[in-house]
Design a protein around this motif. Structure first.
Motif, PDB file in Angstrom:
ATOM      1  N   GLU A 650      25.827  16.030  -2.913  1.00  0.00           N
ATOM      2  CA  GLU A 650      25.757  15.140  -1.619  1.00  0.00           C
ATOM      3  C   GLU A 650      25.976  16.210  -0.396  1.00  0.00           C
ATOM      4  O   GLU A 650      25.693  15.796   0.816  1.00  0.00           O
ATOM      5  CB  GLU A 650      26.878  14.387  -1.587  1.00  0.00           C
ATOM      6  CG  GLU A 650      26.897  13.383  -2.959  1.00  0.00           C
ATOM      7  CD  GLU A 650      27.960  12.219  -2.640  1.00  0.00           C
ATOM      8  OE1 GLU A 650      27.874  11.017  -2.664  1.00  0.00           O
ATOM      9  OE2 GLU A 650      29.116  12.706  -2.693  1.00  0.00           O
ATOM     10  N   THR A 651      26.646  17.279  -0.599  1.00  0.00           N
ATOM     11  CA  THR A 651      26.999  18.021   0.690  1.00  0.00           C
ATOM     12  C   THR A 651      26.187  19.371   0.722  1.00  0.00           C
ATOM     13  O   THR A 651      26.065  20.278   1.827  1.00  0.00           O
ATOM     14  CB  THR A 651      28.547  18.317   0.694  1.00  0.00           C
ATOM     15  OG1 THR A 651      28.861  19.144  -0.341  1.00  0.00           O
ATOM     16  CG2 THR A 651      29.461  17.015   0.894  1.00  0.00           C
ATOM     17  N   ASP A 709      33.247  32.003  13.911  1.00  0.00           N
ATOM     18  CA  ASP A 709      32.114  31.801  13.427  1.00  0.00           C
ATOM     19  C   ASP A 709      31.220  32.704  12.583  1.00  0.00           C
ATOM     20  O   ASP A 709      30.351  32.376  11.881  1.00  0.00           O
ATOM     21  CB  ASP A 709      31.076  31.704  14.838  1.00  0.00           C
ATOM     22  CG  ASP A 709      31.371  30.533  15.773  1.00  0.00           C
ATOM     23  OD1 ASP A 709      31.156  29.438  15.226  1.00  0.00           O
ATOM     24  OD2 ASP A 709      31.761  30.745  16.756  1.00  0.00           O
ATOM     25  N   SER A 776      24.249  28.768   3.057  1.00  0.00           N
ATOM     26  CA  SER A 776      25.382  27.603   3.162  1.00  0.00           C
ATOM     27  C   SER A 776      25.483  26.342   2.876  1.00  0.00           C
ATOM     28  O   SER A 776      23.996  25.954   2.487  1.00  0.00           O
ATOM     29  CB  SER A 776      25.506  27.605   5.070  1.00  0.00           C
ATOM     30  OG  SER A 776      24.304  27.427   5.448  1.00  0.00           O
ATOM     31  N   SER A 778      24.824  23.818   4.587  1.00  0.00           N
ATOM     32  CA  SER A 778      23.747  23.277   5.467  1.00  0.00           C
ATOM     33  C   SER A 778      22.287  23.586   5.144  1.00  0.00           C
ATOM     34  O   SER A 778      21.396  22.798   5.024  1.00  0.00           O
ATOM     35  CB  SER A 778      24.365  23.496   7.114  1.00  0.00           C
ATOM     36  OG  SER A 778      23.136  23.411   7.874  1.00  0.00           O
ATOM     37  N   ARG A 779      22.491  24.625   4.872  1.00  0.00           N
ATOM     38  CA  ARG A 779      20.950  25.188   4.105  1.00  0.00           C
ATOM     39  C   ARG A 779      20.533  24.647   2.887  1.00  0.00           C
ATOM     40  O   ARG A 779      19.246  24.417   2.845  1.00  0.00           O
ATOM     41  CB  ARG A 779      21.101  26.800   4.183  1.00  0.00           C
ATOM     42  CG  ARG A 779      20.820  27.252   5.593  1.00  0.00           C
ATOM     43  CD  ARG A 779      20.969  29.073   5.604  1.00  0.00           C
ATOM     44  NE  ARG A 779      20.611  29.525   6.898  1.00  0.00           N
ATOM     45  CZ  ARG A 779      20.657  30.979   7.038  1.00  0.00           C
ATOM     46  NH1 ARG A 779      20.343  31.514   6.037  1.00  0.00           N
ATOM     47  NH2 ARG A 779      20.534  31.267   8.284  1.00  0.00           N
ATOM     48  N   TRP A 781      21.565  21.737   1.757  1.00  0.00           N
ATOM     49  CA  TRP A 781      21.155  20.455   1.966  1.00  0.00           C
ATOM     50  C   TRP A 781      19.966  20.310   2.626  1.00  0.00           C
ATOM     51  O   TRP A 781      19.133  19.506   2.354  1.00  0.00           O
ATOM     52  CB  TRP A 781      22.467  19.837   2.725  1.00  0.00           C
ATOM     53  CG  TRP A 781      22.223  18.198   3.235  1.00  0.00           C
ATOM     54  CD1 TRP A 781      22.503  17.231   2.217  1.00  0.00           C
ATOM     55  CD2 TRP A 781      21.343  17.557   4.139  1.00  0.00           C
ATOM     56  NE1 TRP A 781      22.078  16.010   2.610  1.00  0.00           N
ATOM     57  CE2 TRP A 781      21.622  16.382   4.197  1.00  0.00           C
ATOM     58  CE3 TRP A 781      21.189  18.027   5.480  1.00  0.00           C
ATOM     59  CZ2 TRP A 781      20.931  15.224   5.017  1.00  0.00           C
ATOM     60  CZ3 TRP A 781      20.501  17.347   6.422  1.00  0.00           C
ATOM     61  CH2 TRP A 781      20.468  16.119   6.144  1.00  0.00           C
ATOM     62  N   THR A 782      19.707  21.028   3.568  1.00  0.00           N
ATOM     63  CA  THR A 782      18.455  21.057   4.295  1.00  0.00           C
ATOM     64  C   THR A 782      17.125  21.035   3.410  1.00  0.00           C
ATOM     65  O   THR A 782      16.251  20.562   3.192  1.00  0.00           O
ATOM     66  CB  THR A 782      18.310  21.919   5.321  1.00  0.00           C
ATOM     67  OG1 THR A 782      19.385  21.712   6.271  1.00  0.00           O
ATOM     68  CG2 THR A 782      16.921  21.927   6.123  1.00  0.00           C
TER      69      THR A 782
ATOM     70  N   HIS B 241      26.360  26.533  12.122  1.00  0.00           N
ATOM     71  CA  HIS B 241      26.989  26.080  10.981  1.00  0.00           C
ATOM     72  C   HIS B 241      26.408  24.826  10.273  1.00  0.00           C
ATOM     73  O   HIS B 241      26.809  24.267   9.186  1.00  0.00           O
ATOM     74  CB  HIS B 241      28.479  25.915  10.782  1.00  0.00           C
ATOM     75  CG  HIS B 241      28.966  27.206  11.514  1.00  0.00           C
ATOM     76  ND1 HIS B 241      29.017  28.422  10.601  1.00  0.00           N
ATOM     77  CD2 HIS B 241      29.605  27.549  12.751  1.00  0.00           C
ATOM     78  CE1 HIS B 241      29.714  29.203  11.333  1.00  0.00           C
ATOM     79  NE2 HIS B 241      30.011  28.902  12.800  1.00  0.00           N
ATOM     80  N   GLY B 242      25.584  23.870  10.912  1.00  0.00           N
ATOM     81  CA  GLY B 242      25.237  22.687  10.536  1.00  0.00           C
ATOM     82  C   GLY B 242      24.089  22.057  11.735  1.00  0.00           C
ATOM     83  O   GLY B 242      24.779  22.082  12.773  1.00  0.00           O
ATOM     84  N   SER B 243      23.163  21.575  11.217  1.00  0.00           N
ATOM     85  CA  SER B 243      22.271  20.655  12.459  1.00  0.00           C
ATOM     86  C   SER B 243      23.204  19.350  12.770  1.00  0.00           C
ATOM     87  O   SER B 243      24.061  18.982  12.323  1.00  0.00           O
ATOM     88  CB  SER B 243      21.004  20.554  11.861  1.00  0.00           C
ATOM     89  OG  SER B 243      21.045  19.801  10.710  1.00  0.00           O
ATOM     90  N   GLU B 245      21.669  16.494  12.179  1.00  0.00           N
ATOM     91  CA  GLU B 245      21.256  15.620  11.194  1.00  0.00           C
ATOM     92  C   GLU B 245      22.169  16.037  10.097  1.00  0.00           C
ATOM     93  O   GLU B 245      22.726  15.022   9.592  1.00  0.00           O
ATOM     94  CB  GLU B 245      19.853  16.011  10.680  1.00  0.00           C
ATOM     95  CG  GLU B 245      18.895  15.659  11.502  1.00  0.00           C
ATOM     96  CD  GLU B 245      18.552  16.453  12.831  1.00  0.00           C
ATOM     97  OE1 GLU B 245      18.919  17.646  12.860  1.00  0.00           O
ATOM     98  OE2 GLU B 245      18.179  16.010  13.986  1.00  0.00           O
ATOM     99  N   TYR B 246      22.627  17.139   9.737  1.00  0.00           N
ATOM    100  CA  TYR B 246      23.478  17.412   8.596  1.00  0.00           C
ATOM    101  C   TYR B 246      25.027  16.832   8.919  1.00  0.00           C
ATOM    102  O   TYR B 246      25.594  16.216   7.960  1.00  0.00           O
ATOM    103  CB  TYR B 246      23.452  18.825   8.537  1.00  0.00           C
ATOM    104  CG  TYR B 246      24.456  19.622   7.057  1.00  0.00           C
ATOM    105  CD1 TYR B 246      24.249  19.101   5.705  1.00  0.00           C
ATOM    106  CD2 TYR B 246      25.588  20.263   7.482  1.00  0.00           C
ATOM    107  CE1 TYR B 246      25.060  19.345   4.820  1.00  0.00           C
ATOM    108  CE2 TYR B 246      26.396  20.545   6.597  1.00  0.00           C
ATOM    109  CZ  TYR B 246      26.217  20.393   5.223  1.00  0.00           C
ATOM    110  OH  TYR B 246      26.888  20.568   4.115  1.00  0.00           O
ATOM    111  N   HIS B 249      25.058  13.174   8.246  1.00  0.00           N
ATOM    112  CA  HIS B 249      24.807  12.915   6.973  1.00  0.00           C
ATOM    113  C   HIS B 249      26.423  12.940   6.341  1.00  0.00           C
ATOM    114  O   HIS B 249      26.933  12.314   5.685  1.00  0.00           O
ATOM    115  CB  HIS B 249      23.938  13.878   6.298  1.00  0.00           C
ATOM    116  CG  HIS B 249      24.047  13.973   4.800  1.00  0.00           C
ATOM    117  ND1 HIS B 249      23.536  12.820   4.052  1.00  0.00           N
ATOM    118  CD2 HIS B 249      24.701  14.874   3.928  1.00  0.00           C
ATOM    119  CE1 HIS B 249      23.845  13.221   2.717  1.00  0.00           C
ATOM    120  NE2 HIS B 249      24.430  14.247   2.737  1.00  0.00           N
ATOM    121  N   LEU B 250      26.851  14.253   6.855  1.00  0.00           N
ATOM    122  CA  LEU B 250      28.379  14.476   6.325  1.00  0.00           C
ATOM    123  C   LEU B 250      29.374  13.311   6.698  1.00  0.00           C
ATOM    124  O   LEU B 250      30.280  13.310   6.073  1.00  0.00           O
ATOM    125  CB  LEU B 250      28.895  15.819   6.932  1.00  0.00           C
ATOM    126  CG  LEU B 250      28.510  17.263   5.954  1.00  0.00           C
ATOM    127  CD1 LEU B 250      28.815  18.224   6.634  1.00  0.00           C
ATOM    128  CD2 LEU B 250      28.656  16.960   4.368  1.00  0.00           C
TER     129      LEU B 250
END
Lengths: 786, 263
Positions: A650-651, A709, A776, A778-779, A781-782, B241-243, B245-246, B249-250
């Motif tokens: 999911e994440t 970051d 990550s 994000s990557r 999930w993408t 750290h995240g788009s 869209e991400y 979604h989260l």
């Protein structure tokens, strides 16, 4: 039965008492009477032409001692590069000037423009803010492939282009390589990035320099892995000082990971300014400065191709790699993408045809140089990722595919210039399969799936060339230094021993492990042996610590020196025992006449050496010996790693559930320290694989310029590791049979993690070939939803 | 850090007076302000510490059952002392930063700063809390005005925050890997008169209420009620750290998990 002392014993790290109780003495703990502080005004743009640096308003501000700019260093040498790489056409690499303070242009965010020396750091910072800069911003050169094009903006106007060198290793005949790939039954190709990293030792860089007007001697305290190298580079190439007038001290150093090998402008500045200002000068980097001035690591963009025949034998391997060097050549930066990377492209496999092509690029970014593993992780990642992809494409077991192609006979001459002296890759893989309980993976996957998680298993091998390095070989390859090491064993009158070593300990545990060797050779208690390191006024000319070399190279010098000591001590013992030297045996600290009960103790012999009343006339008094050791070959630690991850579909969050390392380090002096080195290396490898990402925006601004970051691995990001070092093929050419263990974890772990994530996604029905590090959430999930 | 005067008053009245000075700046736990000062990104003439004001510290239960937390109360104190009466809020406080941060950082400081990725704004907005200052009472719905912006006037001090205690609540925080602030955090509270869903970390406008989710959950309080609901990525934060869209979604995933934690 584990030993309780000497070689093979897990002696507790004696240095940890002072480190853990706050009794360490780091460079920032050193303060010289009357010291002034320097603050460097650094560029906040990536690329610009310096029109004017107006210091007039700042000069008269409270506490200001003196303000330096690039003009003050005209006629002073720049930071040298220690390795000249020859390109594919036989020409030397392009080698731009690297001034102490920027001259003409600024070339990366963090490039020092001016240095303000003041009575206090705050005053120096105040004055730096009053310096008026007139800098014309230029387009930043960032993308390596664009930077290589004709007509690209130049980082260095006096160079013909941004390509430091276009280098080649292995099969030179392109047609032959093309033919291998054309005739292959299967070709797997993968484009991948080896992400740029910031080393981030816990202790930032610090320098304190003093000049004694009376003796005309300089002392530089600095955070270095190799004080003699710093002294040589700074004296001979930057400041033009006689080495005997300069003492460089690297006291306790809080982690290096490569980034403290190099000679930096700030330490040369402090030394220069200490005389110019007639004041001791201190500089302590802030963490922000570390992010924009410590040499960074990795940053390769590669296309890797693997050709297989119809029986899945590897028949060809080719890489085309762009390696980012940043704005200037750091000390050993040119060697990393070439001789520390291209030479490792055979991996653990008997691929007959290998071609390595590397374009090393100048960009408007912080210089890149060796970081734990240095080139070898970049090689390993390409090889082990492309093999994994090939296995998936062919529908074969990735371990079986590797085993089928293992090198099994030694010595083995690779097609990329190395000779592996020994190894046992099947044996090490056997150890891994058992230690990682690979047989139980299917059941663990089912458990994860019951929780709604995808579970993946990633396995890979690695090999590294360590024990750096044979001077004659590296000399032929362009090194501008020898890479031997040295040790002096000084036996004191009452039998205790001080060992002065060229290696430097900044986390490696030398202060514990080195004495274990000497004590074992003589048969005395480890507590009677102490090592001395990190001070050019005390130690012989050794080359320091990097490339997993300390025990293999400096330790070998120490063994040789100890052998000389023992030989001389035997002559003294023979005299005392009125026996022939040939009949003297040394065991458990007792010299005895073989086959008799007549003996004399170590301490009696050492005392006699210094109180030579009853003494052999032909033997010099005293008991102190020095040995230099230049290795005959590199050492080749190798291993196999297994990583199991759970992915939250999911994440996209990846959790490392299990990590197992099977390494062949040859003989091991202190298993606990070796475990710790592997743990730390894996931690950094997991950091690279999942978290760490040094990123610049399109203007060359560092996006990940702080821990807000830049994601460092933390304790809860990593699992408990299982490590197995029982597969041991001792190095054939050094006296201890050791290979080095410091970098293995960082080299071997990133592909295991990424392979595991991809296995998890593919097991869940997501056909994903590759995800660039850091993998990550994000990557992931993408990739799953792309 | 530039030089500044330092004051540590012991009453709210003295603090208000001290803050009337030119370029005076209130100091809570300093977890944002001190790093900002060290970077020389702010240059207040004086810092007025609120940490010496006893009446601004502590957690207590009001007569109506709501929880009152002094503005200078640390996260560690809230994590410990609110655990019995309002466990979801205590859990939120216990997930902020690390122990050092939690023992310095304060609820008032966090709310006044209104970092778009901070946890407390979600807790306050999700709970429908009331922010009480030296001058007035502000409902959470009116308090947060966008990234790093609040309804506070110059020199106004958050003296306490009053939280109505819901029937059930949950804070679901998805960590930004480096800072461990919320990449997306969802605070969901279920009251007798309805559900509140507050989202932090995700929006360029700072903390916000996801009203579509609230409506859906008011009709049917289960995770599946959110099926088909989507946050528009346009206003989401997109970064390293995240788009956008991400993050969008989260928000859905974290909201669903918060619901599941409440049923």
């Amino acid at each position: 039965m584990p030993k309780d002392s000497g070689i093979g014993a897990s002696s507790k790290r004696r240095e940890d008492v002072r480190f853990l109780t706050g009794a360490g003495n780091y460079t920032d703990d050193i303060n010289a009477r009357g010291q002034a502080y320097v603050h460097f005004l650094r560029s906040d743009i990536a690329h610009g032409r310096i029109k004017n640096v107006d210091t007039s308003a700042a000069e008269g501000m409270p506490g200001v001692v003196r303000i330096f700019t690039g003009k003050d260093f005209e006629g002073v040498g720049g930071i040298p590069c220690g390795w000249e790489v020859t390109d594919r056409h036989g020409a030397p690499m392009q080698e731009p000037a690297h001034p102490i303070l920027a001259q003409g242009k600024v070339r990366h965010v963090g490039d020092p423009i001016a240095a303000v020396v003041a009575d206090s750091l705050e005053q120096a910072r105040d004055a730096a803010e009053a310096i008026d800069l007139d800098i014309e911003e230029l387009p930043a050169v960032l993308d390596m492939k664009a930077a290589a094009q004709d007509g690209a903006t130049l980082v260095h106007d006096d160079l013909k282009n941004n390509i430091c060198y276009d280098w080649h290793l292995g099969e030179a005949d392109n047609d032959k390589v093309d033919e291998v790939f054309a005739n292959a039954a299967h070709v797997t190709t993968l484009d991948l990035v080896n992400n740029r990293l910031v080393a981030n030792p816990m202790e930032p860089r610090v320098a304190v320099a003093e000049y004694n007007r009376g003796t005309e001697e300089y002392t530089l305290y600095t955070t270095s892995q190799n004080p003699h190298v710093i002294r040589l580079l700074m004296c001979a190439f930057v400041l033009g000082l006689p080495e005997h007038k300069v003492r460089v001290v690297a006291p306790d150093v809080g982690g290096g990971f490569g980034t403290k090998i190099f000679h930096y402008a700030e330490e040369a500045f402090c030394t220069f300014a200490a005389k110019a200002c007639n004041r001791p000068i201190k500089w302590t980097a802030s963490r922000s400065e570390a992010f924009m001035s410590d040499a960074q690591g990795r940053d390769h963009v590669s296309t890797i191709e693997l050709a297989l025949d119809a029986d899945n034998n590897f028949v060809g391997l080719r890489t085309n790699t762009y390696a980012n060097l940043g704005a200037y050549l750091s000390t050993f930066s040119s060697s990393v993408p070439t001789w520390l990377h291209g030479t490792l492209m055979a991996g653990n496999y008997k691929t007959p045809v290998i071609q390595v092509n590397v374009k090393a690029m100048f960009t408007n970014t912080v210089p890149v140089d060796a970081y734990r593993g240095a080139g070898r992780p970049e090689a390993t990642f390409q090889i082990e990722r492309v093999i994994d992809k090939a296995a998936r494409e062919l529908g074969v077991d990735p371990i079986a595919l590797r085993r089928q192609n293992f090198i099994t006979e030694f010595p083995y001459d690779t097609p990329v210039a190395l000779t592996y002296d020994t190894g046992n890759y099947h044996g090490t893989m056997d150890k891994l399969e058992a230690a990682a309980d690979l047989a139980g993976f299917a059941a663990r996957r089912a458990e994860s799936e019951a929780k709604g998680k995808l579970r993946g298993l990633g396995v890979n091998c690695y090999i590294e060339a360590c024990g750096i390095a044979p001077s004659n070989i590296v000399g032929m390859l362009g090194a501008r230094a020898g890479l031997y090491d040295a040790a002096t064993v000084r036996v004191n009158a009452t039998g205790s021993i001080s060992v002065m070593v060229g290696a430097h300990s900044h986390g490696q545990g030398h202060e514990t492990a080195f004495p274990q060797v000497v004590a074992d050779m003589i048969g005395i208690d480890e507590s009677m042996v102490e090592i001395v390191h990190g001070d050019t006024s005390k130690i012989p000319f050794g080359m320091g610590t990097y490339g997993s070399r300390s025990l293999a190279v400096c330790g070998s010098a120490m063994v040789k020196a100890t052998e000389k000591v023992i030989e001389k001590a035997k002559r003294i013992a023979a005299h005392l025992l009125e026996a022939s030297e040939a009949d003297i045996e040394l065991k458990d600290g007792q010299f005895s006449i073989a086959g008799t009960d007549k003996s004399v103790a170590w301490g009696d012999v050492t005392l006699t050496a210094y109180v030579p009343h009853n003494y052999p006339l032909e033997v010099e008094p005293g008991l102190e010996e020095t040995a230099f050791y230049d290795p005959a070959n590199f050492t080749f630690p190798a291993g196999a790693y297994a990583c199991e991850v759970e992915v939250d579909p999911e994440t996209g969050k990846v959790s490392i559930e299990k990590f197992t390392a099977a390494d062949d380090f040859g003989n091991i002096v202190n298993p606990m320290i070796v475990d710790g080195q592997v743990h730390g290396g894996i931690g950094q490898g997991i950091g690279q694989a999942l978290l760490e990402n040094c990123a610049y925006d399109e203007n060359g601004q560092l996006l990940s310029a702080s821990y807000m970051d830049y994601a460092m691995p933390r304790a809860d990001d990593v699992p408990f590791y299982a490590v197995d070092h029982s597969s041991q093929t001792p190095c054939t050419h050094n006296p201890l049979g050791v290979k080095g263990c410091g970098e293995a974890g960082a080299i071997g772990s990133p592909p295991a993690v990424v392979n595991a994530v991809l296995d998890a996604l593919n097991s869940g029905g997501k056909a994903v070939d590759h995800i660039d590090m850091p993998v990550s959430p994000s990557r992931v999930w993408t990739a799953m939803n792309g | 850090m530039y030089s500044f005067e330092f004051e540590k008053p012991s009453t709210i009245a003295d603090a208000v007076t001290a803050l009337e000075g030119e370029e005076a700046q209130a100091l809570g736990g300093g977890q944002t302000l001190i790093p900002t000062l060290k970077q020389r990104l702010a240059a207040p003439s004086s810092l007025v510490s609120l940490n010496g004001i006893a009446e601004m510290k502590g957690v207590c239960v009001e007569d109506d059952g709501s929880l009152a937390i002094g503005g200078a109360t640390t996260h560690a104190t809230v994590a410990r002392e609110a655990a019995g009466n309002y466990p979801a809020l205590a859990a939120l406080a216990g997930q902020i930063g690390d122990p050092a941060v939690r023992n310095r950082g304060t609820i008032g400081g966090s709310l006044a700063n209104n970092d778009p990725a901070a946890c407390y704004p979600a807790g306050a907005l999700g709970s429908g809390a009331t922010i009480i200052t030296n001058a007035r009472q502000i409902s959470a719905d009116d308090f947060f005005e966008g990234m790093f912006t609040t309804a506070l006037d110059e020199g106004e001090i958050i003296t306490s925050v009053r939280f109505p205690v819901p029937q059930a609540a949950s804070y679901q925080k998805f960590l930004q890997p480096a800072s461990r602030f919320a990449l997306v955090g969802v605070y969901l509270a279920r009251f007798a008169d309805g559900v509140r869903v507050a989202v932090t970390g995700a929006s360029e406008d700072g903390v916000f209420r996801w009203s579509e989710a609230e409506e859906a959950l008011n009709k049917e309080f289960r995770g599946d009620a959110l099926m088909g609901l989507r946050i528009n990525p346009a206003n989401m934060i997109g970064d390293l750290h995240g788009s956008k869209e991400y993050r969008a979604h989260l928000v859905g995933v974290m909201t669903k998990r918060a619901v599941e934690a409440c049923v």
